[in-house]
Design a protein around this motif. Structure first.
Motif, PDB file in Angstrom:
ATOM      1  N   SER A 155     -39.420  35.444  -8.741  1.00 48.61           N
ATOM      2  CA  SER A 155     -38.291  35.689  -9.644  1.00 48.61           C
ATOM      3  C   SER A 155     -38.549  35.016 -10.986  1.00 48.61           C
ATOM      4  O   SER A 155     -38.343  33.801 -11.139  1.00 48.61           O
ATOM      5  CB  SER A 155     -36.989  35.175  -9.029  1.00 48.61           C
ATOM      6  OG  SER A 155     -35.927  35.285  -9.958  1.00 48.61           O
ATOM      7  N   LEU A 156     -39.010  35.788 -11.963  1.00 46.68           N
ATOM      8  CA  LEU A 156     -39.225  35.253 -13.295  1.00 46.68           C
ATOM      9  C   LEU A 156     -37.896  34.838 -13.929  1.00 46.68           C
ATOM     10  O   LEU A 156     -37.838  33.834 -14.652  1.00 46.68           O
ATOM     11  CB  LEU A 156     -39.918  36.309 -14.176  1.00 46.68           C
ATOM     12  CG  LEU A 156     -40.252  35.865 -15.604  1.00 46.68           C
ATOM     13  CD1 LEU A 156     -41.243  34.721 -15.600  1.00 46.68           C
ATOM     14  CD2 LEU A 156     -40.809  37.039 -16.415  1.00 46.68           C
ATOM     15  N   ALA A 157     -36.827  35.587 -13.638  1.00 41.98           N
ATOM     16  CA  ALA A 157     -35.514  35.264 -14.211  1.00 41.98           C
ATOM     17  C   ALA A 157     -35.058  33.877 -13.771  1.00 41.98           C
ATOM     18  O   ALA A 157     -34.550  33.088 -14.569  1.00 41.98           O
ATOM     19  CB  ALA A 157     -34.492  36.318 -13.798  1.00 41.98           C
ATOM     20  N   GLN A 158     -35.247  33.567 -12.500  1.00 46.76           N
ATOM     21  CA  GLN A 158     -34.826  32.253 -11.998  1.00 46.76           C
ATOM     22  C   GLN A 158     -35.679  31.149 -12.599  1.00 46.76           C
ATOM     23  O   GLN A 158     -35.180  30.054 -12.888  1.00 46.76           O
ATOM     24  CB  GLN A 158     -34.928  32.237 -10.469  1.00 46.76           C
ATOM     25  CG  GLN A 158     -34.245  31.047  -9.821  1.00 46.76           C
ATOM     26  CD  GLN A 158     -33.975  31.269  -8.347  1.00 46.76           C
ATOM     27  OE1 GLN A 158     -33.286  32.213  -7.974  1.00 46.76           O
ATOM     28  NE2 GLN A 158     -34.530  30.398  -7.509  1.00 46.76           N
ATOM     29  N   LEU A 159     -36.967  31.417 -12.774  1.00 50.06           N
ATOM     30  CA  LEU A 159     -37.848  30.441 -13.411  1.00 50.06           C
ATOM     31  C   LEU A 159     -37.370  30.149 -14.833  1.00 50.06           C
ATOM     32  O   LEU A 159     -37.258  28.984 -15.239  1.00 50.06           O
ATOM     33  CB  LEU A 159     -39.284  30.985 -13.432  1.00 50.06           C
ATOM     34  CG  LEU A 159     -40.403  30.097 -13.980  1.00 50.06           C
ATOM     35  CD1 LEU A 159     -41.744  30.548 -13.410  1.00 50.06           C
ATOM     36  CD2 LEU A 159     -40.478  30.111 -15.507  1.00 50.06           C
ATOM     37  N   VAL A 160     -37.078  31.198 -15.589  1.00 47.60           N
ATOM     38  CA  VAL A 160     -36.638  31.042 -16.981  1.00 47.60           C
ATOM     39  C   VAL A 160     -35.301  30.307 -17.049  1.00 47.60           C
ATOM     40  O   VAL A 160     -35.108  29.424 -17.896  1.00 47.60           O
ATOM     41  CB  VAL A 160     -36.538  32.428 -17.666  1.00 47.60           C
ATOM     42  CG1 VAL A 160     -35.854  32.304 -19.023  1.00 47.60           C
ATOM     43  CG2 VAL A 160     -37.928  33.042 -17.817  1.00 47.60           C
ATOM     44  N   GLU A 161     -34.373  30.647 -16.159  1.00 44.83           N
ATOM     45  CA  GLU A 161     -33.074  29.964 -16.148  1.00 44.83           C
ATOM     46  C   GLU A 161     -33.237  28.471 -15.883  1.00 44.83           C
ATOM     47  O   GLU A 161     -32.580  27.638 -16.513  1.00 44.83           O
ATOM     48  CB  GLU A 161     -32.175  30.588 -15.082  1.00 44.83           C
ATOM     49  CG  GLU A 161     -31.694  31.993 -15.428  1.00 44.83           C
ATOM     50  CD  GLU A 161     -30.972  32.643 -14.263  1.00 44.83           C
ATOM     51  OE1 GLU A 161     -30.793  31.957 -13.222  1.00 44.83           O
ATOM     52  OE2 GLU A 161     -30.584  33.821 -14.382  1.00 44.83           O
ATOM     53  N   THR A 162     -34.126  28.131 -14.955  1.00 44.93           N
ATOM     54  CA  THR A 162     -34.373  26.722 -14.642  1.00 44.93           C
ATOM     55  C   THR A 162     -34.945  25.993 -15.846  1.00 44.93           C
ATOM     56  O   THR A 162     -34.523  24.867 -16.173  1.00 44.93           O
ATOM     57  CB  THR A 162     -35.353  26.607 -13.454  1.00 44.93           C
ATOM     58  OG1 THR A 162     -34.776  27.239 -12.310  1.00 44.93           O
ATOM     59  CG2 THR A 162     -35.654  25.160 -13.134  1.00 44.93           C
ATOM     60  N   GLU A 163     -35.906  26.626 -16.538  1.00 42.96           N
ATOM     61  CA  GLU A 163     -36.511  25.976 -17.707  1.00 42.96           C
ATOM     62  C   GLU A 163     -35.514  25.810 -18.838  1.00 42.96           C
ATOM     63  O   GLU A 163     -35.486  24.759 -19.495  1.00 42.96           O
ATOM     64  CB  GLU A 163     -37.718  26.794 -18.177  1.00 42.96           C
ATOM     65  CG  GLU A 163     -38.910  26.710 -17.246  1.00 42.96           C
ATOM     66  CD  GLU A 163     -40.183  27.237 -17.869  1.00 42.96           C
ATOM     67  OE1 GLU A 163     -41.251  26.667 -17.611  1.00 42.96           O
ATOM     68  OE2 GLU A 163     -40.103  28.230 -18.626  1.00 42.96           O
ATOM     69  N   VAL A 164     -34.687  26.794 -19.064  1.00 42.82           N
ATOM     70  CA  VAL A 164     -33.706  26.703 -20.148  1.00 42.82           C
ATOM     71  C   VAL A 164     -32.709  25.581 -19.869  1.00 42.82           C
ATOM     72  O   VAL A 164     -32.412  24.754 -20.746  1.00 42.82           O
ATOM     73  CB  VAL A 164     -32.974  28.048 -20.333  1.00 42.82           C
ATOM     74  CG1 VAL A 164     -31.777  27.880 -21.275  1.00 42.82           C
ATOM     75  CG2 VAL A 164     -33.927  29.102 -20.879  1.00 42.82           C
ATOM     76  N   LEU A 165     -32.185  25.537 -18.646  1.00 44.36           N
ATOM     77  CA  LEU A 165     -31.198  24.517 -18.302  1.00 44.36           C
ATOM     78  C   LEU A 165     -31.797  23.123 -18.388  1.00 44.36           C
ATOM     79  O   LEU A 165     -31.205  22.208 -18.987  1.00 44.36           O
ATOM     80  CB  LEU A 165     -30.653  24.767 -16.901  1.00 44.36           C
ATOM     81  CG  LEU A 165     -29.611  23.748 -16.395  1.00 44.36           C
ATOM     82  CD1 LEU A 165     -28.404  23.715 -17.321  1.00 44.36           C
ATOM     83  CD2 LEU A 165     -29.195  24.072 -14.974  1.00 44.36           C
ATOM     84  N   ARG A 166     -32.986  22.933 -17.837  1.00 45.42           N
ATOM     85  CA  ARG A 166     -33.605  21.609 -17.875  1.00 45.42           C
ATOM     86  C   ARG A 166     -34.003  21.220 -19.294  1.00 45.42           C
ATOM     87  O   ARG A 166     -33.953  20.039 -19.650  1.00 45.42           O
ATOM     88  CB  ARG A 166     -34.819  21.561 -16.938  1.00 45.42           C
ATOM     89  CG  ARG A 166     -34.439  21.625 -15.465  1.00 45.42           C
ATOM     90  CD  ARG A 166     -35.647  21.361 -14.580  1.00 45.42           C
ATOM     91  NE  ARG A 166     -36.164  20.019 -14.764  1.00 45.42           N
ATOM     92  CZ  ARG A 166     -35.712  18.947 -14.117  1.00 45.42           C
ATOM     93  NH1 ARG A 166     -34.704  19.066 -13.268  1.00 45.42           N
ATOM     94  NH2 ARG A 166     -36.248  17.760 -14.333  1.00 45.42           N
ATOM     95  N   SER A 167     -34.376  22.187 -20.125  1.00 47.64           N
ATOM     96  CA  SER A 167     -34.711  21.883 -21.519  1.00 47.64           C
ATOM     97  C   SER A 167     -33.484  21.410 -22.288  1.00 47.64           C
ATOM     98  O   SER A 167     -33.557  20.487 -23.101  1.00 47.64           O
ATOM     99  CB  SER A 167     -35.314  23.116 -22.194  1.00 47.64           C
ATOM    100  OG  SER A 167     -36.561  23.455 -21.621  1.00 47.64           O
TER     101      SER A 167
END
Length: 293
Positions: A155-167
């Protein structure tokens, strides 16, 4: 344009482009690039910002690189080993995680700066933040990698969401806590004094509260809005369904708690920074303990 801003904008454009191309082509070879860019962009940006803001002849680019990479890796390795050996699911888990991770970051900072002949509190703030942001970058890369795998496949979407939130949360996390501890440590000449111990315990408490805020918000939500049937299910070990109103209450309490913890940490950082500035002007002013909330 400032270097930190140029690096951030360039990295952001490259990250967005990589995500777009990966989505369009479904090329899994680009996933590591997405993980690395997304995990390191904000930590590196804040390290550059801190370096430009507090230039010091004793804090070289080489030393900052070692603090970020070596300090960050030593921190995540030490935390992983100690947490696997010492932590078991319990009510004390969050407190132990905070104590362990802040200890290994402070030890990593002391190790990478062991050859510094002169130490100032301002340098400790910058180098402490650098070690903390290095830890955050490598930790975020791990979280992003794990988020990629779901029961339905990658899931690329879940990966991106995790990176955005942690950033978004990175500036008020590991970098902030280790900057505070590093400033106090350097003010003490690199010695582990009572003040350093108190600072370590203080940032560990902030860390533990941050990690446990979701659990705290759930508990407060149940106390304020819990229904009798929900408590009955909890007593027999079953997880009850929640109402839409409880979801809203939990969200507000969770984010409000994170904001309060961040505000305390930032106020403490400002106090340490001002004390360091006063110490530089007057000769040797002591640094304060965390401000009372």
């Amino acid at each position: 344009m400032r270097l930190w801003l140029k690096v951030f904008l360039t990295g952001l454009v490259l990250w967005v482009a990589t995500v777009a191309v990966t989505t369009w082509t479904a090329n899994s070879n680009l996933v590591p690039t997405v993980v690395l860019l997304g995990s390191f962009l904000v930590p590196v940006t804040f390290v550059l910002w801190a370096h430009e803001r507090e230039r010091s002849p004793d804090v070289t680019v080489e030393l900052m690189f070692h603090a970020f990479v070596v300090g960050g890796i030593l921190g995540v390795l030490g935390a992983s080993l100690l947490e696997s050996w010492l932590i078991r699911p319990s009510i004390l888990m969050f407190a132990l995680v905070g104590l362990i991770e802040e200890a290994v970051k402070l030890a990593a900072l002391a190790f990478v700066t062991r050859r510094m002949k002169r130490r100032t509190a301002r340098d400790g703030l910058v180098l402490g933040a650098t070690v903390g942001f290095g830890f955050a970058a490598f930790e975020s890369a791990g979280y992003a990698f794990n988020a990629l795998f779901t029961s339905e496949g990658l899931s690329l979407a879940q990966l991106v969401e995790t990176e955005v939130l942690r950033s978004i949360l990175t500036p008020v996390g590991h970098g902030l806590w280790t900057a505070i501890a590093g400033g106090v440590l350097f003010a003490a000449g690199g010695r582990f004094t009572v003040q350093v111990l108190l600072a370590y315990l203080g940032v560990s408490l902030l860390h533990a509260l941050w990690d446990s805020m979701a659990a705290i918000a759930i508990a407060i939500t149940l106390v304020l809005t819990g229904r009798p049937w929900q408590f009955q299910l909890l007593r027999i070990g079953r997880v009850p369904d929640v109402t839409p109103w409880q979801v809203h209450v939990f969200t507000v309490l969770h984010w409000a708690g994170l904001v309060v913890i961040s505000a305390i940490g930032l106020a403490w950082l400002v106090a340490v920074s001002r004390s360091a500035r006063g110490g530089r002007a007057e000769g040797n002013a002591p640094l304060s303990s965390p401000p009372r909330s």
